[in-house]
Design a protein around this motif. Sequence first.
Motif, PDB file in Angstrom:
ATOM      1  N   VAL A 171     -28.394  46.096 -10.441  1.00 10.61           N
ATOM      2  CA  VAL A 171     -29.587  45.431 -10.987  1.00 10.61           C
ATOM      3  C   VAL A 171     -29.296  43.960 -11.273  1.00 10.61           C
ATOM      4  N   ILE A 172     -28.111  43.678 -11.842  1.00 12.99           N
ATOM      5  CA  ILE A 172     -27.749  42.292 -12.156  1.00 12.99           C
ATOM      6  C   ILE A 172     -27.638  41.455 -10.883  1.00 12.99           C
ATOM      7  N   LEU A 173     -26.980  42.019  -9.865  1.00 10.03           N
ATOM      8  CA  LEU A 173     -26.815  41.273  -8.621  1.00 10.03           C
ATOM      9  C   LEU A 173     -28.140  41.071  -7.901  1.00 10.03           C
ATOM     10  N   ARG A 174     -29.013  42.062  -7.977  1.00  6.26           N
ATOM     11  CA  ARG A 174     -30.286  41.973  -7.260  1.00  6.26           C
ATOM     12  C   ARG A 174     -31.230  40.973  -7.923  1.00  6.26           C
ATOM     13  N   TYR A 175     -31.332  41.048  -9.228  1.00  4.37           N
ATOM     14  CA  TYR A 175     -32.344  40.238  -9.912  1.00  4.37           C
ATOM     15  C   TYR A 175     -31.762  39.094 -10.742  1.00  4.37           C
ATOM     16  N   GLY A 176     -30.434  39.016 -10.868  1.00  2.00           N
ATOM     17  CA  GLY A 176     -29.848  37.998 -11.719  1.00  2.00           C
ATOM     18  C   GLY A 176     -29.094  36.913 -11.001  1.00  2.00           C
ATOM     19  N   THR A 177     -28.937  37.023  -9.677  1.00  2.00           N
ATOM     20  CA  THR A 177     -28.227  35.988  -8.925  1.00  2.00           C
ATOM     21  C   THR A 177     -29.199  35.281  -7.994  1.00  2.00           C
ATOM     22  N   PRO A 178     -29.120  33.975  -7.883  1.00  2.00           N
ATOM     23  CA  PRO A 178     -30.067  33.228  -7.041  1.00  2.00           C
ATOM     24  C   PRO A 178     -29.741  33.369  -5.565  1.00  2.00           C
ATOM     25  N   SER A 179     -30.744  33.156  -4.735  1.00  3.04           N
ATOM     26  CA  SER A 179     -30.548  33.159  -3.292  1.00  3.04           C
ATOM     27  C   SER A 179     -29.865  31.875  -2.863  1.00  3.04           C
ATOM     28  N   THR A 180     -29.273  31.893  -1.693  1.00  2.00           N
ATOM     29  CA  THR A 180     -28.595  30.718  -1.157  1.00  2.00           C
ATOM     30  C   THR A 180     -29.597  29.789  -0.497  1.00  2.00           C
ATOM     31  N   SER A 181     -29.121  28.623  -0.118  1.00  2.00           N
ATOM     32  CA  SER A 181     -30.018  27.605   0.423  1.00  2.00           C
ATOM     33  C   SER A 181     -30.200  27.693   1.923  1.00  2.00           C
ATOM     34  N   GLY A 182     -29.625  28.698   2.553  1.00  2.00           N
ATOM     35  CA  GLY A 182     -29.774  28.823   3.994  1.00  2.00           C
ATOM     36  C   GLY A 182     -31.097  29.442   4.371  1.00  2.00           C
ATOM     37  N   HIS A 183     -31.426  29.413   5.652  1.00  2.65           N
ATOM     38  CA  HIS A 183     -32.629  30.055   6.143  1.00  2.65           C
ATOM     39  C   HIS A 183     -32.346  30.607   7.527  1.00  2.65           C
TER      40      HIS A 183
END
Length: 686
Positions: free
Chosen positions: A95-107
């Motif tokens: 849960v922490i990793l899914r909702y508590g870490t931001p996405s990276t700047s890649g696309h």
Amino acid sequence: MALPLRRRLPVLPLLLLAAGGLRAAERSGGSSSAMEELATEKEAEESHRQDSVSLLTFILLLTLTILTIWLFKHRRVRFLHETGLAMIYGLIVGVILRYGTPSTSGHDKPFSCSQEDRPFTTLLVNVSGKFFEYTLKGEISPGKIHNVEQNDMLRKVTFDPEVFFNILLPPIIFHAGYSLKKRHFFRNLGSILAYAFLGTAVSCFIIGNLMYGVVKLMKLVGQLSDKFYYTDCLLFGAIISATDPVTVLAIFNELHADVDLYALLFGESVLNDAVAIVLSSSIVAYQPTGENTHAFDAAAFFKSVGVFLGIFSGSFMMGAVTGVVTALVTKFTKLHCFPLLETALFFLMSWSTFLLAEACGFTGVVAVLFCGITQAHYTYNNLSVESRSRTKQLFEVLHFLAENFIFSYMGLALFTFQKHIFSPVFIIGAFIAIFLGRAAHIYPLSFLLNLGRRHKISWNFQHMMMFSGLRGAMAFALAIRDTATYSHQMMFSTTLLIVFFTVWIVGGGTTPMLSWLNIRVGVDPDQDPPPTNDSFQVLQGDGPDSERRNRTKQESAWLFRLWYSFDHNYLKPILTHSGPPLTTTLPSWCGLLARCLTSPQVYDNQEQLREEDSDFILNDGDLTVTYGDTTITANGSSGPHTATTSLDGRRTKSRSEEALECDLGAADHEVTSRGTRLVFPLEDNA
């Protein structure tokens, strides 16, 4: 076909270009290249840091699990097992990793390769004259092309399924075979084989057919959005038939529950895993001829049966041969003088069995299981005292860590796995099918087995076995190994929920169920069962201690009794430092070979004549070994009840043996070989 290509915007070079103006742009060729290299190095450093964080996450999970286990044991809490704790902690971290870490700047930018008709495992992409290598991750449906995981941390904690099979499963399966309590296992060998082989097949086909009906219902109500074949249902039946009652067995061991019930559950779960994985391989190998590749075809069916028998027997032989080779190496070398080298060789030979079987097209789970049993039966006797302790502790620790790691990852995968398909109809149908399949597995087979058993499998035992059909690491590993299609993704998600439910709910209810079914606890595993009208005694001595010691192990399976004489007289002396000398069991013309193969310790130490595994069938006083004119009992004693040799060379029976033969007609059933005479109890117990 569109292949996603991860690209990152060179932010730092762009800022420098904007600040430097036109003059900097003229010299941008060299500086841009240097900055790109710097950015690449930073990306590599960031990737290394994320790898370390992901591994540290699992280590902290295991550490927290161990500390909580200690607290539970200290407080005598039994409603939740360590594997259930690992799953809970895995869920929290997921849960922490899914909702508590931001996405990276890649696309992700899709590139079209419409001229190719199949995907490539490795792809080389030319970007401005520089070639980059990309590895195939799997197929993405067109509707989810924009939902590809953008969080690099979640990508890092998602392991390749082969990690489970090649690294985590071998120590778990090997430990099951190496720590097998052979006395109680072989006492119920016939019943265990019936539950593991016939019962698993029955459960697989019942679950598979019921789930096919559920799939048809889903199609009628519009709940099915892609193909789901009958073979997929059978594969799900094979996957979910792999039981893993680790929670129940741990509680049984802690409470010292009835040893026969423990042996039945443990033996079934050990062999059941091997049968389930071979059965799933056979179903995958089912390929009918003709246009409809999922229709029933008799030739393909019998081919799958042949594949099952071939894979299982080949894996069994490979595991047994590896164990025998290790036993011979440890016997005829002086590795025992170097315990570290001895332990290292034992570890490498045991682990290589799994990889060797997989490389040869067999099943490593089956191979490493029977390698563990063989190592415990033969190689263990040749190891030094230090190596015996080290190997036991080493594989016990590896088993503990690997098992809890898998259960932690299960909790994590509920939130980090990107291809979940949860169907309420399929999930409810799966729970019902599992219940019915387990019932058809336990009750009819128990009825048939009780027809040939002296000690019946009671109703409370059957209810407990029905209740204890938990699913665990093997079902999860089989399900996650292939999640490429819609049906397999739904099967994996359902399997994950089933494991959660059985470990938490069923595992937590084990202690109340034992009490409700009035199953004995606090039983000494080495204590003989109380005498009944069906029991008899062999070579009974004087006094209560002798009477207890000489009571036969009447429950031993007839199949093992047939094997025991050959193993005791020939295999044990050849492969270990124990057993009777081969000079007394082989024909006289094999004297030179017998002297070469017999260990000097057998002649030097008479204690080696005491067969360590004799209690699988009978107590120490039940075994009488005769070498020429000398008679030795297994406990080293002699007395008025010990057989003697008359002056004319004929063997005179003792009073106890004569009474036994009068009661049973045992003269026709004694197992006799040259130079050695073994007296066995002859009661059959499946």
